[in-house]
Structures are given as structure tokens and as C-alpha cells.
Scaffold this motif. Sequence first.
Motif, short mmCIF file in Angstrom:
data_model
loop_
_atom_site.label_atom_id
_atom_site.label_comp_id
_atom_site.label_asym_id
_atom_site.label_seq_id
_atom_site.Cartn_x
_atom_site.Cartn_y
_atom_site.Cartn_z
N PHE A 37 1.94 -3.41 4.28
CA PHE A 37 0.82 -3.12 3.18
C PHE A 37 0.67 -1.46 2.32
O PHE A 37 1.04 -0.82 1.11
CB PHE A 37 -0.76 -3.15 3.09
CG PHE A 37 -1.41 -3.36 2.27
CD1 PHE A 37 -1.89 -4.25 1.18
CD2 PHE A 37 -2.34 -2.36 1.51
CE1 PHE A 37 -2.67 -4.15 -0.30
CE2 PHE A 37 -3.40 -1.83 0.94
CZ PHE A 37 -3.48 -2.61 -0.30
N SER A 40 4.41 -1.30 1.04
CA SER A 40 4.47 -1.47 -0.27
C SER A 40 4.47 -0.75 -1.63
O SER A 40 4.62 -1.67 -2.76
CB SER A 40 4.30 -3.23 0.18
OG SER A 40 2.82 -3.39 0.36
N HIS A 41 3.05 -0.17 -1.10
CA HIS A 41 2.19 0.54 -2.29
C HIS A 41 2.86 1.74 -2.56
O HIS A 41 2.59 2.33 -3.80
CB HIS A 41 0.86 0.18 -2.23
CG HIS A 41 0.64 -1.46 -2.31
ND1 HIS A 41 0.45 -2.12 -1.60
CD2 HIS A 41 0.01 -2.41 -3.40
CE1 HIS A 41 0.06 -3.59 -1.40
NE2 HIS A 41 0.22 -3.24 -3.31
N PRO A 43 4.83 4.56 -4.02
CA PRO A 43 5.83 4.62 -5.26
C PRO A 43 6.97 5.54 -4.72
O PRO A 43 7.35 7.01 -4.71
CB PRO A 43 5.17 5.25 -6.67
CG PRO A 43 4.09 5.74 -5.69
CD PRO A 43 3.59 5.63 -4.49
N HIS A 47 13.51 -0.47 -4.71
CA HIS A 47 12.34 -2.30 -4.54
C HIS A 47 13.67 -2.39 -3.10
O HIS A 47 13.17 -3.04 -2.21
CB HIS A 47 12.69 -3.32 -5.78
CG HIS A 47 11.12 -2.48 -6.16
ND1 HIS A 47 9.94 -2.68 -6.02
CD2 HIS A 47 11.32 -2.22 -8.01
CE1 HIS A 47 9.09 -2.53 -6.83
NE2 HIS A 47 9.79 -2.52 -7.98
#
Length: 249
Positions: A37, A40-41, A43, A47
Motif C-alpha cells: 500500500f 503504491s502511493h 510518487p 508505473h
Amino acid sequence: MNKVRSRVFRPLMAGASFSDRLVACIGALAGIALTGFVCSHLPLAPHQIPVLVAPLGASAVLVFAVPASPLAQPWAVVGGNTISALVGVGIAASIPNVPLAAGLAVGGAILVMSLLRCLHPPGGAAALTAVIGGAQITEMGYAFAFMPVALNSLLLVALGWAFHRVSRHSYPHRAADAPAASTGIEMADIDKALSELGETFDVSREDLDSLIRAAERHADARRSTGPRAAAQRSKPAANDRLAPPEKAA
């Protein structure tokens, strides 16, 4: 048949219990899910970079199921995974033959981890992933070792530390202090015994020392309170048996 079954399915490691394994399941679930989690958040990367790497699953088994293992300590997890990934990337860039590069990557990772005192089995998988992970990982080059491998490892260790504060396990592990053993066994004796056996055990010298001292303490208590000790106390002393009866005045 029942005896055979009990031998096959009994815990392989000393001190293991089913309740501890359930706690480890909860810890691994939380550790992997929260690491994914958070990553994935962030920056920090495009991707196409994987959020999690597969070796982290094996790291989670060690951190949450056997937190006292030398292989599960923070430097082993972070250093072992990151350094092994760097070795794998370097080998993959230098040797085009994939089977040969895969073998050299894992063997080289073991060597470097051993020299840097951060041996961690999932590190072998991190090195192998750098070789056979495909074009996506190959294009990342040495960045793969830092994002996601190092970041994943750091987050897992931090979550492991927090989780074991609640589960009351020692992590990072420190051997418990134990009173001196009555046998007078010293660390040098343990070193000689390990050298004589010629095997590597997944336990630190300090934990072995604490375990031996604690076992000796329990053995002393058993000998002093057991049936034999009680029988000895109930027997008349030798002087009492040999002494003539007192004459009446």
C-alpha cells in the motif's frame, strides 16, 4: 501410523507453537499488505516499476515467523536483499548467457552476503530476479536494487519492529541474559563444539549460550526437587545409622 504422522507433522524448529504461527500469519498479512500500500502511493517511480518484489514474501516468513533467527535481523533483510539485487544486476549486465548468469548471481550473492554479515535466503531470489525478471527489470538497471527492493525491505523491517512490540517478541533480537550454568560452560566451549560438529545452525552463539544456561538451571532445580532428591533427604544420615543408642541415665 499415528506415531509416524506425529513425527512428520511436528514443528521442525525448537520452541515453535501453533499460536506463534497464527501470530506470524497475521504479521505477514499486515506487513506485505501495508508495504504494498505504501509503495503504491509513493510518487517515486514510474508505473512500470513493480510495487512489490517476490523475495519479500520469503523475507516476511523470516521476520514474522522466526524473528529470533540471525537470518531475519534488520541488517540481514535490508542489506541481504539490496546487496544481492546489486550483484544480480551486475552479473546480468555482464554475462549474456542466462543460465550461467543466474547461477553466478545466486552464488555471488551468497558470497557477498557472507562477507558483509547479512546472509538472508531471500537475497538469492532477489539476485535471481535481477537476471530472469524480464525486460522491465533489466531496463531499470541498478535502480532495481533500491526501488523497489531496498524500499520494500526497509518498510517490512519497520513494520516487523512495530508488530513485534505488540506480539512481545524480541525484534531486533537480543539474546536474553541467563545466570551462569553450574557446569561452567563458556562461550569458547560452544565455539569448539560448533567447530567439532561442522554444521551451521540457524541460531546465534549468544542464544545457544542462554539456552544452555537456562536448561542447566532447570536441570539443577529438577535434581534438587525430584523423587531421588526427596528419597535422599528422607534417609537417615550415615552418622545417625552408626551411632549407638543412648543409655538411660
